[in-house]
Design an enzyme around this catalytic site. Structure first.
Site, short mmCIF file in Angstrom:
data_model
loop_
_atom_site.label_atom_id
_atom_site.label_comp_id
_atom_site.label_asym_id
_atom_site.label_seq_id
_atom_site.Cartn_x
_atom_site.Cartn_y
_atom_site.Cartn_z
N ASN A 152 1.08 -1.46 -0.05
CA ASN A 152 -0.03 -0.08 -0.05
C ASN A 152 0.88 1.26 0.17
OD1 ASN A 152 -2.46 -1.26 0.02
ND2 ASN A 152 -2.75 -1.34 2.18
N ASP B 118 -4.52 -5.68 2.04
CA ASP B 118 -5.59 -6.61 2.38
C ASP B 118 -5.33 -8.19 1.79
OD1 ASP B 118 -7.17 -4.74 3.63
OD2 ASP B 118 -7.53 -3.96 1.32
N LYS C 106 12.85 -15.50 -9.07
CA LYS C 106 12.13 -14.23 -9.96
C LYS C 106 11.13 -15.12 -11.21
CE LYS C 106 13.24 -10.36 -12.43
NZ LYS C 106 14.37 -9.47 -12.93
N PRO D 158 -4.71 -11.57 7.31
CA PRO D 158 -5.51 -11.23 8.69
C PRO D 158 -5.77 -9.77 8.81
CG PRO D 158 -3.06 -11.48 9.13
CD PRO D 158 -3.08 -11.86 7.59
N ASP D 159 -7.01 -9.44 9.35
CA ASP D 159 -7.64 -8.37 9.79
C ASP D 159 -6.91 -7.95 11.17
OD1 ASP D 159 -8.79 -5.92 10.39
OD2 ASP D 159 -10.61 -6.59 9.20
N ILE D 160 -5.87 -7.20 11.29
CA ILE D 160 -5.16 -7.12 12.62
C ILE D 160 -6.09 -6.14 13.74
CG2 ILE D 160 -3.07 -6.35 13.86
CD1 ILE D 160 -1.51 -6.64 11.02
N PHE E 251 -7.57 3.30 11.61
CA PHE E 251 -7.43 4.28 10.49
C PHE E 251 -8.08 3.90 9.31
CE2 PHE E 251 -4.64 6.52 13.14
CZ PHE E 251 -4.52 8.00 12.83
N LYS F 215 -17.21 1.18 8.77
CA LYS F 215 -16.11 0.21 8.88
C LYS F 215 -15.74 0.28 10.56
CE LYS F 215 -11.06 0.12 8.05
NZ LYS F 215 -9.87 0.54 7.15
N LYS G 67 -15.28 -3.40 12.37
CA LYS G 67 -14.22 -3.70 13.08
C LYS G 67 -14.27 -3.92 14.37
CE LYS G 67 -11.68 -3.31 9.11
NZ LYS G 67 -11.13 -4.20 8.26
#
Length: 399
Positions: A209, A277, A287, A305-307, A325, A339, A343
């Site tokens: 990201n 994500d 490579k 994983p969604d921390i 955030f 969200k 969450k």
């Protein structure tokens, strides 16, 4: 102020050693006593006479000093101080500390101490970014060693990048933060995640990201300045690590989750990291080559994983305050409100990163704070100002 505190200052070899003369002056002005230790390499850059004159105490530089060692001097020195500071902390000295080496007075003191250690790294940019140095940094952070810097800038060697030792005023602030005891968050443990994650495709490519890590670093420093003990878990960010914090460097989302779990319990957790994500389900060990006439590779993705959600919904050991955030480009308040509920976090800071704002990756934010009470839009401000405002709100919530 540092009245009544004694600092054991280890000055290692590097051109940045000259800054320690100013650091000693600042420490004594703040009320601290300074016991100086000078390595053989450090003495190539500053003289024992100049260090002793400013510290007002003799310089220690030999492990095999018969008079001192008859009284186990290395044990006494390492434990009579309230904090051990290494500035500059060279790649070599960091490596020896990470692996338990003790072949001179400085490394022996570091291994024998029962007090907290604060490192101010200083080295060439390539040395700082080398995987071995980063592994040593992660090991030291896991051991509870604090770091301040390094800063980014031009090196004495002519190269540019991270590796410059933090300025004496910043090291002084980190020392004051390490003692805590003052400020509204004294005695609290804060966990902050920051930066992007890198999810490998093959040994040379990754999914990531857009995140500089500036906001997370600023938040960590603001919390530390208010007396909190801060664990800073960061992906490979371009922003310098925050002062006065225990830094844990990671690469992937899975590594970040493991580091977060290891850092708990905490009173407050702020998840400012831009975690990817998705990851490649099976990264290639070599490579991936582009071949003429062959269709492009299809990458099979797996969900990371969604921390934030994981920590916010912990049945036991959940931080009292969990802050997330969200970078949004459209319908900022509506999407961020949904969200927060999805969450399970207490607060969520929504950052408007629509291309028209020019904010993504920049030095400013346009933030809306989403809580159970509703949405509160803050004026556009610098990331540092955003961090200060958030830290004040956290201090109020935990009072």
């Amino acid at each position: 102020m540092l009245d009544g505190h004694r600092i054991l200052l280890i000055i290692a070899g590097g051109i940045a050693a000259y800054k320690c003369l100013e650091l000693i002056r600042l420490l004594r002005k703040a009320g601290a006593a300074v016991t100086p230790v000078l390595t053989a390499a450090g003495a190539e850059f500053v003289t024992p006479l100049s260090v002793a004159a400013l510290a007002g105490e003799p310089v220690h530089d030999a492990l095999f000093d018969l008079t001192a060692e008859a009284e186990m001097g290395h044990i006494e020195l390492s434990r009579s101080a309230d904090l051990v500071v290494v500035a500059p902390a060279t790649a070599d000295l960091m490596a020896r500390l990470a692996t338990g080496g003790a072949n001179d007075l400085a490394s022996t003191l570091l291994l024998a101490t029962d007090k907290r250690v604060l490192l101010a790294p200083a080295m060439n940019v390539r040395m700082w970014l080398h995987p071995a140095t980063q592994r040593n940094l992660a090991t030291l952070a896991a051991d509870g060693v604090l770091t301040v810097g390094p800063d980014e800038g031009e090196m004495a060697c002519g190269e540019y990048g991270p590796g410059r030792m933090a300025e004496p005023a910043a090291i002084l602030a980190a020392i004051e933060a390490a003692f805590g005891g003052a400020g509204p968050l004294a005695g609290r443990h804060a966990l902050v995640t920051s930066g992007p994650t890198h999810e490998p495709i093959d040994p040379v490519r990754y999914i990531a990201n857009r995140s500089s890590g500036r906001q997370g670093s600023a938040i960590a420093e603001a919390l530390a300045a208010r007396g909190a003990r801060v664990t800073f878990v960061t992906g490979p960010a371009s922003a310098p690590a925050p002062s006065g914090c225990s830094v844990v460097a990671v690469q992937s989302a899975a590594e970040m989750l493991a580091a977060v779990e290891a850092a708990l319990p905490a009173d407050v957790a702020v998840f400012a990291a831009a975690v990817a994500d998705w990851r490649v389900a099976t990264p290639s060990s070599s490579k991936i080559k582009k071949q003429a006439g062959v269709a492009a590779q299809t990458l099979e993705l797996a969900e990371n994983p969604d921390i934030l959600r994981h920590v916010a919904r912990l049945p036991t050991g959940r931080p009292r305050l969990v802050v997330g955030f969200a970078a949004e480009t459209d319908d900022v308040v509506a999407n961020a409100t949904a969200k927060r509920l999805r969450k399970g976090c207490d607060w969520l800071l929504a950052n408007d990163v629509n291309p028209s704002t020019g904010i993504m990756g920049g030095s400013e934010n346009a933030v809306t704070l989403i809580t159970g009470a509703g949405a509160e839009t803050w004026p556009r401000m610098s990331k540092r100002a955003t961090a200060e405002a958030l830290a004040d709100r956290i201090a109020e919530a935990l009072a």
